[in-house]
Design an enzyme around this catalytic site. Structure first.
Site, PDB file in Angstrom:
ATOM      1  N   GLN A  70      67.017   3.127 -41.100  1.00 23.78           N
ATOM      2  CA  GLN A  70      66.994   1.803 -41.506  1.00 23.78           C
ATOM      3  C   GLN A  70      66.273   1.858 -42.840  1.00 23.78           C
ATOM      4  O   GLN A  70      64.990   2.088 -42.703  1.00 23.78           O
ATOM      5  CB  GLN A  70      66.610   0.692 -40.610  1.00 23.78           C
ATOM      6  CG  GLN A  70      66.564  -0.675 -41.230  1.00 23.78           C
ATOM      7  CD  GLN A  70      66.181  -1.833 -40.440  1.00 23.78           C
ATOM      8  OE1 GLN A  70      65.780  -1.443 -39.306  1.00 23.78           O
ATOM      9  NE2 GLN A  70      65.780  -2.832 -40.900  1.00 23.78           N
ATOM     10  N   ASP A 158      67.566   3.973 -31.939  1.00 24.83           N
ATOM     11  CA  ASP A 158      66.651   2.893 -32.722  1.00 24.83           C
ATOM     12  C   ASP A 158      66.533   3.270 -34.026  1.00 24.83           C
ATOM     13  O   ASP A 158      65.772   4.402 -34.571  1.00 24.83           O
ATOM     14  CB  ASP A 158      65.567   2.950 -31.953  1.00 24.83           C
ATOM     15  CG  ASP A 158      64.244   1.836 -32.786  1.00 24.83           C
ATOM     16  OD1 ASP A 158      64.650   1.293 -33.801  1.00 24.83           O
ATOM     17  OD2 ASP A 158      63.343   1.214 -32.157  1.00 24.83           O
TER      18      ASP A 158
END
Length: 204
Positions: A70, A158
């Site tokens: 991310q 994640d």
């Protein structure tokens, strides 16, 4: 239910996200099967951040898993969705004009950092965005991650970490139970917190 054929996601057929109302017993057994992925929404607390620091050496570099870091603000929900679909792409059929499928094809052979750069300029982020967060830990309250079964292994994805975490062997028949067990560990680490939500990607 959230059907993946919505809008430009363009997944043909009956794959959809369903709410998981409980992680044990009858509530868990009511999740439709087959189920190929789960998404967990949870609070980013001090306890969680401390645990993540201890877990850093458990990141795997397995090349067969599709992983994307991310870097885009407000993109954790998008990336968790991408992780669930990308690692189950062989199970799905896409419309010819699916922006999601186009993005996955374009990034299939990229490194995770290059995939992140591609997402920064790609419309797949706009069409896939559901609930989101920020990548800077100090500004985040809630965060989405994904769990998938790939080649008989349970992976936790994640996008704030440097790669996926492998949780051991699983199989199609036990994936829901195995992933739910890891989700319960998140809750156990933050006793008293109630800001948890789980969705499962199922065909129904």
């Amino acid at each position: 239910m959230f059907p993946l054929e919505s809008g430009e996601l363009g997944v043909v057929g009956s794959w959809r996200f369903v709410d998981v109302l409980g992680l044990e017993g009858e509530a868990l057994s009511s999740v439709p099967t087959p189920c190929c992925a789960m998404m967990l929404l949870f609070p980013l607390t001090q306890q969680h951040e401390s645990f993540r620091q201890q877990q850093a050496n458990k990141v795997t570099g397995d090349s067969e898993i599709y992983f994307l870091k991310q870097t885009v603000v407000n993109s954790c929900g998008t990336i968790a969705l991408l992780h669930t679909v990308a690692n189950n792409k062989s199970k799905m059929v896409f419309d010819s004009d699916s922006a999601l499928n186009k993005f996955l094809d374009e990034t299939a052979d990229m490194a995770s950092d290059d995939r992140a750069k591609h997402l920064e300029k790609n419309q797949a982020h706009d069409v896939a965005a559901q609930g989101q967060c920020r990548p800077e830990a100090d500004n985040v309250n809630l965060h989405f991650i994904a769990f998938v079964n790939l080649n008989g292994q349970l992976y936790e994805l994640d996008e704030r970490m440097d790669g996926p975490v492998k949780h051991g062997a699983t199989k199609d028949e036990s994936f829901i139970t195995d992933a739910a067990s890891v989700c319960r560990e998140f809750m156990d680490r933050d006793q008293g917190e109630v800001r948890f939500s789980v969705m499962a990607l199922c065909r129904s």
